[in-house]
Design an enzyme around this catalytic site. Sequence first.
Site, PDB file in Angstrom:
ATOM      1  N   HIS A   1       7.832   1.455 -10.298  1.00 49.29           N
ATOM      2  CA  HIS A   1       7.045   1.069  -9.525  1.00 49.29           C
ATOM      3  C   HIS A   1       5.290   1.320 -10.588  1.00 49.29           C
ATOM      4  O   HIS A   1       5.640   2.375 -11.414  1.00 49.29           O
ATOM      5  CB  HIS A   1       6.547   1.487  -8.322  1.00 49.29           C
ATOM      6  CG  HIS A   1       6.337   3.076  -8.548  1.00 49.29           C
ATOM      7  ND1 HIS A   1       8.332   3.791  -8.475  1.00 49.29           N
ATOM      8  CD2 HIS A   1       5.799   4.004  -8.512  1.00 49.29           C
ATOM      9  CE1 HIS A   1       8.106   4.670  -8.953  1.00 49.29           C
ATOM     10  NE2 HIS A   1       7.012   5.428  -8.774  1.00 49.29           N
ATOM     11  N   MET A   2       4.110   0.753 -10.801  1.00 50.91           N
ATOM     12  CA  MET A   2       3.395   0.376 -11.013  1.00 50.91           C
ATOM     13  C   MET A   2       2.661   1.054  -9.975  1.00 50.91           C
ATOM     14  O   MET A   2       2.606   0.565  -8.834  1.00 50.91           O
ATOM     15  CB  MET A   2       2.493  -0.386 -11.579  1.00 50.91           C
ATOM     16  CG  MET A   2       2.822  -0.785 -12.990  1.00 50.91           C
ATOM     17  SD  MET A   2       2.262  -2.720 -13.264  1.00 50.91           S
ATOM     18  CE  MET A   2       3.333  -2.488 -15.226  1.00 50.91           C
ATOM     19  N   HIS A   3       1.765   2.473 -10.054  1.00 48.74           N
ATOM     20  CA  HIS A   3       0.221   2.380  -9.423  1.00 48.74           C
ATOM     21  C   HIS A   3      -1.033   2.307  -9.458  1.00 48.74           C
ATOM     22  O   HIS A   3      -1.069   2.693 -10.681  1.00 48.74           O
ATOM     23  CB  HIS A   3       0.442   4.189  -8.971  1.00 48.74           C
ATOM     24  CG  HIS A   3       1.619   5.072  -8.640  1.00 48.74           C
ATOM     25  ND1 HIS A   3       0.994   5.418  -7.228  1.00 48.74           N
ATOM     26  CD2 HIS A   3       2.806   5.151  -9.697  1.00 48.74           C
ATOM     27  CE1 HIS A   3       2.530   6.239  -7.111  1.00 48.74           C
ATOM     28  NE2 HIS A   3       2.864   6.164  -8.931  1.00 48.74           N
TER      29      HIS A   3
ATOM     30  N   ASN B   1       4.182   6.245 -13.575  1.00 52.73           N
ATOM     31  CA  ASN B   1       5.767   8.107 -13.842  1.00 52.73           C
ATOM     32  C   ASN B   1       6.613   7.438 -14.300  1.00 52.73           C
ATOM     33  O   ASN B   1       8.328   6.428 -13.449  1.00 52.73           O
ATOM     34  CB  ASN B   1       5.296   8.611 -12.429  1.00 52.73           C
ATOM     35  CG  ASN B   1       4.141   8.913 -11.767  1.00 52.73           C
ATOM     36  OD1 ASN B   1       3.077   9.163 -13.184  1.00 52.73           O
ATOM     37  ND2 ASN B   1       4.039   9.152 -10.819  1.00 52.73           N
TER      38      ASN B   1
ATOM     39  N   ARG C   1       1.185  -1.374   0.362  1.00 60.72           N
ATOM     40  CA  ARG C   1       0.506  -0.020   0.562  1.00 60.72           C
ATOM     41  C   ARG C   1       0.911   0.719  -0.013  1.00 60.72           C
ATOM     42  O   ARG C   1       2.039   1.216   0.792  1.00 60.72           O
ATOM     43  CB  ARG C   1      -0.747   0.789   1.212  1.00 60.72           C
ATOM     44  CG  ARG C   1      -2.077  -0.878   1.414  1.00 60.72           C
ATOM     45  CD  ARG C   1      -3.028  -1.171   2.124  1.00 60.72           C
ATOM     46  NE  ARG C   1      -4.021  -2.340   2.334  1.00 60.72           N
ATOM     47  CZ  ARG C   1      -4.493  -3.087   1.252  1.00 60.72           C
ATOM     48  NH1 ARG C   1      -5.212  -1.925   0.381  1.00 60.72           N
ATOM     49  NH2 ARG C   1      -5.698  -3.925   0.980  1.00 60.72           N
ATOM     50  N   ASP C   2       0.708   2.146  -0.567  1.00 62.03           N
ATOM     51  CA  ASP C   2       1.338   3.878  -0.660  1.00 62.03           C
ATOM     52  C   ASP C   2       1.209   3.998  -0.030  1.00 62.03           C
ATOM     53  O   ASP C   2      -0.550   4.212   0.943  1.00 62.03           O
ATOM     54  CB  ASP C   2       0.839   4.176  -2.075  1.00 62.03           C
ATOM     55  CG  ASP C   2       1.492   5.515  -2.219  1.00 62.03           C
ATOM     56  OD1 ASP C   2       2.040   5.387  -3.253  1.00 62.03           O
ATOM     57  OD2 ASP C   2       1.793   6.386  -1.501  1.00 62.03           O
ATOM     58  N   ILE C   3       1.832   4.527   0.903  1.00 62.36           N
ATOM     59  CA  ILE C   3       1.690   4.983   2.294  1.00 62.36           C
ATOM     60  C   ILE C   3       1.357   6.792   2.412  1.00 62.36           C
ATOM     61  O   ILE C   3       0.789   6.837   2.814  1.00 62.36           O
ATOM     62  CB  ILE C   3       3.730   5.536   3.007  1.00 62.36           C
ATOM     63  CG1 ILE C   3       3.788   5.794   4.143  1.00 62.36           C
ATOM     64  CG2 ILE C   3       4.164   6.721   2.048  1.00 62.36           C
ATOM     65  CD1 ILE C   3       5.111   5.947   4.621  1.00 62.36           C
TER      66      ILE C   3
ATOM     67  N   VAL D   1      10.094   8.150  -6.865  1.00 61.29           N
ATOM     68  CA  VAL D   1      11.407   6.956  -6.448  1.00 61.29           C
ATOM     69  C   VAL D   1      11.581   6.179  -7.707  1.00 61.29           C
ATOM     70  O   VAL D   1      10.923   6.145  -8.197  1.00 61.29           O
ATOM     71  CB  VAL D   1      10.101   5.963  -5.467  1.00 61.29           C
ATOM     72  CG1 VAL D   1      11.221   4.619  -5.115  1.00 61.29           C
ATOM     73  CG2 VAL D   1       9.370   6.821  -4.153  1.00 61.29           C
TER      74      VAL D   1
HETATM   75  P1  AMP Z   1       5.887   8.587  -7.481  1.00 64.15           P
HETATM   76  O1  AMP Z   1       5.802   9.774  -8.065  1.00 64.15           O
HETATM   77  O2  AMP Z   1       5.553   7.560  -8.899  1.00 64.15           O
HETATM   78  O3  AMP Z   1       7.989   8.051  -7.912  1.00 64.15           O
HETATM   79  O4  AMP Z   1       6.069   7.446  -6.899  1.00 64.15           O
HETATM   80  C1  AMP Z   1       6.421   6.969  -5.706  1.00 64.15           C
HETATM   81  C2  AMP Z   1       5.447   7.056  -4.429  1.00 64.15           C
HETATM   82  O5  AMP Z   1       5.709   6.019  -3.044  1.00 64.15           O
HETATM   83  C3  AMP Z   1       4.739   7.881  -3.751  1.00 64.15           C
HETATM   84  O6  AMP Z   1       2.698   7.693  -4.236  1.00 64.15           O
HETATM   85  C4  AMP Z   1       4.668   7.825  -2.514  1.00 64.15           C
HETATM   86  O7  AMP Z   1       3.369   8.193  -1.717  1.00 64.15           O
HETATM   87  C5  AMP Z   1       5.520   6.082  -2.639  1.00 64.15           C
HETATM   88  N1  AMP Z   1       5.979   6.163  -1.058  1.00 64.15           N
HETATM   89  C6  AMP Z   1       7.398   6.836  -0.867  1.00 64.15           C
HETATM   90  N2  AMP Z   1       7.687   5.883   0.279  1.00 64.15           N
HETATM   91  C7  AMP Z   1       7.247   4.870   0.600  1.00 64.15           C
HETATM   92  C8  AMP Z   1       6.927   3.937   1.258  1.00 64.15           C
HETATM   93  N3  AMP Z   1       7.592   3.941   1.863  1.00 64.15           N
HETATM   94  N4  AMP Z   1       6.192   3.379   1.514  1.00 64.15           N
HETATM   95  C9  AMP Z   1       4.808   3.087   0.741  1.00 64.15           C
HETATM   96  N5  AMP Z   1       4.346   3.807  -0.334  1.00 64.15           N
HETATM   97  C10 AMP Z   1       5.812   5.004  -0.720  1.00 64.15           C
END
Ligand code: AMP
Length: 113
Positions: A99-101, A86, A28-30, A95
């Site tokens: 990753h896929m959202h 992204n 799950r996204d934080i 990050v």
């Molecule tokens: P992006 O902007 O596509 O790189 O998305 C990075 C995502 O990672 C964001 O939606 C953040 O909320 C999420 N994120 C960052 N750190 C963590 C973490 N420790 N656990 C879960 N999600 C995270």
Amino acid sequence: MDCIFCQIVASKIPSEIVYQDDEVIAFRDINPQAPIHLLIIPKRHIPSLTHLTEEDLPLMGRMVNIANRLARREGIAEAGYRLVINCGEQGGQLVPHLHMHLIGGRRLADELG
Ligand code: AMP
């Protein structure tokens, strides 16, 4: 290992993992942008979509299939959802680990980003 998602893969920092196999992990996204907001990532460090090779294509297919299954499990498959990658700075990637959202559970805005 200063990549935050590699640290999640290695259980060095906590996360709410909803799926994992030998190649892929989902959690799950934080900072969720919708009632359901999962991140699906390869366990191997691939910095972004730009860094994919031909050999990674089965992995990407597998990740899309996992997203599909998770959407069903989370109960959003029927209503619809969004699967987003992204890429790079102007693409809004914060990050640098591919990753896929998977985002759903509410009506999403019409704009892409
Ligand atoms: P992006 O902007 O596509 O790189 O998305 C990075 C995502 O990672 C964001 O939606 C953040 O909320 C999420 N994120 C960052 N750190 C963590 C973490 N420790 N656990 C879960 N999600 C995270």
